[in-house]
Write a protein that holds these residues in place. Sequence first.
Motif, PDB file in Angstrom:
ATOM      1  N   ALA A  36       0.836  -1.204   0.000  1.00  0.00           N
ATOM      2  CA  ALA A  36       0.000   0.000   0.000  1.00  0.00           C
ATOM      3  C   ALA A  36       0.874   1.258   0.000  1.00  0.00           C
ATOM      4  N   GLN A  37       1.983   1.221   0.740  1.00  0.00           N
ATOM      5  CA  GLN A  37       2.867   2.393   0.800  1.00  0.00           C
ATOM      6  C   GLN A  37       3.538   2.648  -0.543  1.00  0.00           C
ATOM      7  N   GLU A  38       3.961   1.594  -1.228  1.00  0.00           N
ATOM      8  CA  GLU A  38       4.564   1.756  -2.554  1.00  0.00           C
ATOM      9  C   GLU A  38       3.559   2.358  -3.531  1.00  0.00           C
ATOM     10  N   SER A  39       2.352   1.875  -3.484  1.00  0.00           N
ATOM     11  CA  SER A  39       1.318   2.394  -4.366  1.00  0.00           C
ATOM     12  C   SER A  39       1.035   3.864  -4.081  1.00  0.00           C
ATOM     13  N   LEU A  40       0.942   4.225  -2.805  1.00  0.00           N
ATOM     14  CA  LEU A  40       0.711   5.613  -2.429  1.00  0.00           C
ATOM     15  C   LEU A  40       1.863   6.503  -2.874  1.00  0.00           C
ATOM     16  N   ASN A  41       3.087   6.034  -2.705  1.00  0.00           N
ATOM     17  CA  ASN A  41       4.253   6.815  -3.132  1.00  0.00           C
ATOM     18  C   ASN A  41       4.243   7.048  -4.637  1.00  0.00           C
ATOM     19  N   LYS A  42       3.890   6.037  -5.406  1.00  0.00           N
ATOM     20  CA  LYS A  42       3.832   6.189  -6.861  1.00  0.00           C
ATOM     21  C   LYS A  42       2.725   7.142  -7.270  1.00  0.00           C
ATOM     22  N   TRP A  43       1.597   7.092  -6.579  1.00  0.00           N
ATOM     23  CA  TRP A  43       0.500   8.009  -6.881  1.00  0.00           C
ATOM     24  C   TRP A  43       0.910   9.447  -6.562  1.00  0.00           C
ATOM     25  N   ARG A  44       1.554   9.659  -5.422  1.00  0.00           N
ATOM     26  CA  ARG A  44       2.029  11.003  -5.062  1.00  0.00           C
ATOM     27  C   ARG A  44       3.035  11.516  -6.088  1.00  0.00           C
ATOM     28  N   PHE A  45       3.921  10.632  -6.533  1.00  0.00           N
ATOM     29  CA  PHE A  45       4.886  11.026  -7.547  1.00  0.00           C
ATOM     30  C   PHE A  45       4.156  11.488  -8.813  1.00  0.00           C
ATOM     31  N   THR A  46       3.135  10.753  -9.208  1.00  0.00           N
ATOM     32  CA  THR A  46       2.370  11.090 -10.404  1.00  0.00           C
ATOM     33  C   THR A  46       1.697  12.450 -10.259  1.00  0.00           C
ATOM     34  N   ILE A  47       1.080  12.707  -9.126  1.00  0.00           N
ATOM     35  CA  ILE A  47       0.399  13.985  -8.910  1.00  0.00           C
ATOM     36  C   ILE A  47       1.421  15.120  -8.843  1.00  0.00           C
ATOM     37  N   ASN A  48       2.534  14.904  -8.161  1.00  0.00           N
ATOM     38  CA  ASN A  48       3.573  15.939  -8.120  1.00  0.00           C
ATOM     39  C   ASN A  48       4.115  16.233  -9.508  1.00  0.00           C
ATOM     40  N   ARG A  49       4.245  15.199 -10.323  1.00  0.00           N
ATOM     41  CA  ARG A  49       4.706  15.385 -11.695  1.00  0.00           C
ATOM     42  C   ARG A  49       3.700  16.225 -12.481  1.00  0.00           C
ATOM     43  N   ARG A  50       2.430  15.981 -12.256  1.00  0.00           N
ATOM     44  CA  ARG A  50       1.384  16.752 -12.933  1.00  0.00           C
ATOM     45  C   ARG A  50       1.417  18.214 -12.504  1.00  0.00           C
ATOM     46  N   ILE A  51       1.687  18.459 -11.215  1.00  0.00           N
ATOM     47  CA  ILE A  51       1.831  19.831 -10.723  1.00  0.00           C
ATOM     48  C   ILE A  51       3.000  20.507 -11.429  1.00  0.00           C
ATOM     49  N   GLU A  52       4.107  19.793 -11.553  1.00  0.00           N
ATOM     50  CA  GLU A  52       5.284  20.347 -12.224  1.00  0.00           C
ATOM     51  C   GLU A  52       4.961  20.743 -13.671  1.00  0.00           C
ATOM     52  N   ILE A  53       4.222  19.909 -14.367  1.00  0.00           N
ATOM     53  CA  ILE A  53       3.849  20.211 -15.751  1.00  0.00           C
ATOM     54  C   ILE A  53       3.021  21.493 -15.799  1.00  0.00           C
ATOM     55  N   ASP A  54       2.058  21.625 -14.891  1.00  0.00           N
ATOM     56  CA  ASP A  54       1.246  22.838 -14.864  1.00  0.00           C
ATOM     57  C   ASP A  54       2.091  24.075 -14.585  1.00  0.00           C
ATOM     58  N   PHE A  55       3.058  23.963 -13.679  1.00  0.00           N
ATOM     59  CA  PHE A  55       3.889  25.117 -13.365  1.00  0.00           C
ATOM     60  C   PHE A  55       4.773  25.516 -14.541  1.00  0.00           C
ATOM     61  N   VAL A  56       5.266  24.542 -15.255  1.00  0.00           N
ATOM     62  CA  VAL A  56       6.070  24.850 -16.445  1.00  0.00           C
ATOM     63  C   VAL A  56       5.203  25.575 -17.472  1.00  0.00           C
ATOM     64  N   LEU A  57       3.998  25.071 -17.675  1.00  0.00           N
ATOM     65  CA  LEU A  57       3.100  25.702 -18.641  1.00  0.00           C
ATOM     66  C   LEU A  57       2.655  27.089 -18.184  1.00  0.00           C
ATOM     67  N   ILE A  93       4.757  29.724  -7.862  1.00  0.00           N
ATOM     68  CA  ILE A  93       4.854  28.988  -9.124  1.00  0.00           C
ATOM     69  C   ILE A  93       6.320  28.737  -9.474  1.00  0.00           C
ATOM     70  N   ASN A  94       7.201  29.582  -9.018  1.00  0.00           N
ATOM     71  CA  ASN A  94       8.624  29.431  -9.325  1.00  0.00           C
ATOM     72  C   ASN A  94       9.407  28.719  -8.227  1.00  0.00           C
ATOM     73  N   LYS A  95       8.738  28.210  -7.194  1.00  0.00           N
ATOM     74  CA  LYS A  95       9.428  27.569  -6.079  1.00  0.00           C
ATOM     75  C   LYS A  95       9.043  26.105  -5.975  1.00  0.00           C
ATOM     76  N   PRO A  96       9.884  25.274  -5.327  1.00  0.00           N
ATOM     77  CA  PRO A  96       9.540  23.871  -5.125  1.00  0.00           C
ATOM     78  C   PRO A  96       8.314  23.754  -4.221  1.00  0.00           C
ATOM     79  N   ARG A  97       7.475  22.762  -4.476  1.00  0.00           N
ATOM     80  CA  ARG A  97       6.292  22.560  -3.676  1.00  0.00           C
ATOM     81  C   ARG A  97       5.937  21.083  -3.646  1.00  0.00           C
TER      82      ARG A  97
END
Length: 114
Positions: A36-57, A93-97
């Motif tokens: 369950a922890q591995e799955s949660l970590n992968k999901w968080r990574f995916t959402i954080n990656r999506r946030i990064e894409i939005d910030f770049v755009l 938008i320009n800082k880590p989050r």
Amino acid sequence: MRQAKQRLFRIIVSETTFHLWKMRNARVIGRTPQTAQESLNKWRFTINRRIEIDFVLARRPRGGHQASLNPRLVDQTWSPILSDVNIMREGWINKPRVLVGTRPPDRVAQAPHY
């Protein structure tokens, strides 16, 4: 604000559905099941990656030939789930989050393997 909430809902639902589909495929193919922890970590990574894409755009100049997002829409979309709300007042938008309950990585994270 309603548009941002709907956008966040669509992103979370679609990314979660895709995550579950990948987990199911890994199980069917015969790989070892994830904890369950591995799955949660992968999901968080995916959402954080999506946030990064939005910030770049959101940082791209408007009117160019490349896609860009309204920084206000990005702010309204992600601010409800970010862990440090005060960072928004400082040009967030320009800082880590990160998401609630996680800490920013010391280095760039590698994509998880499914």
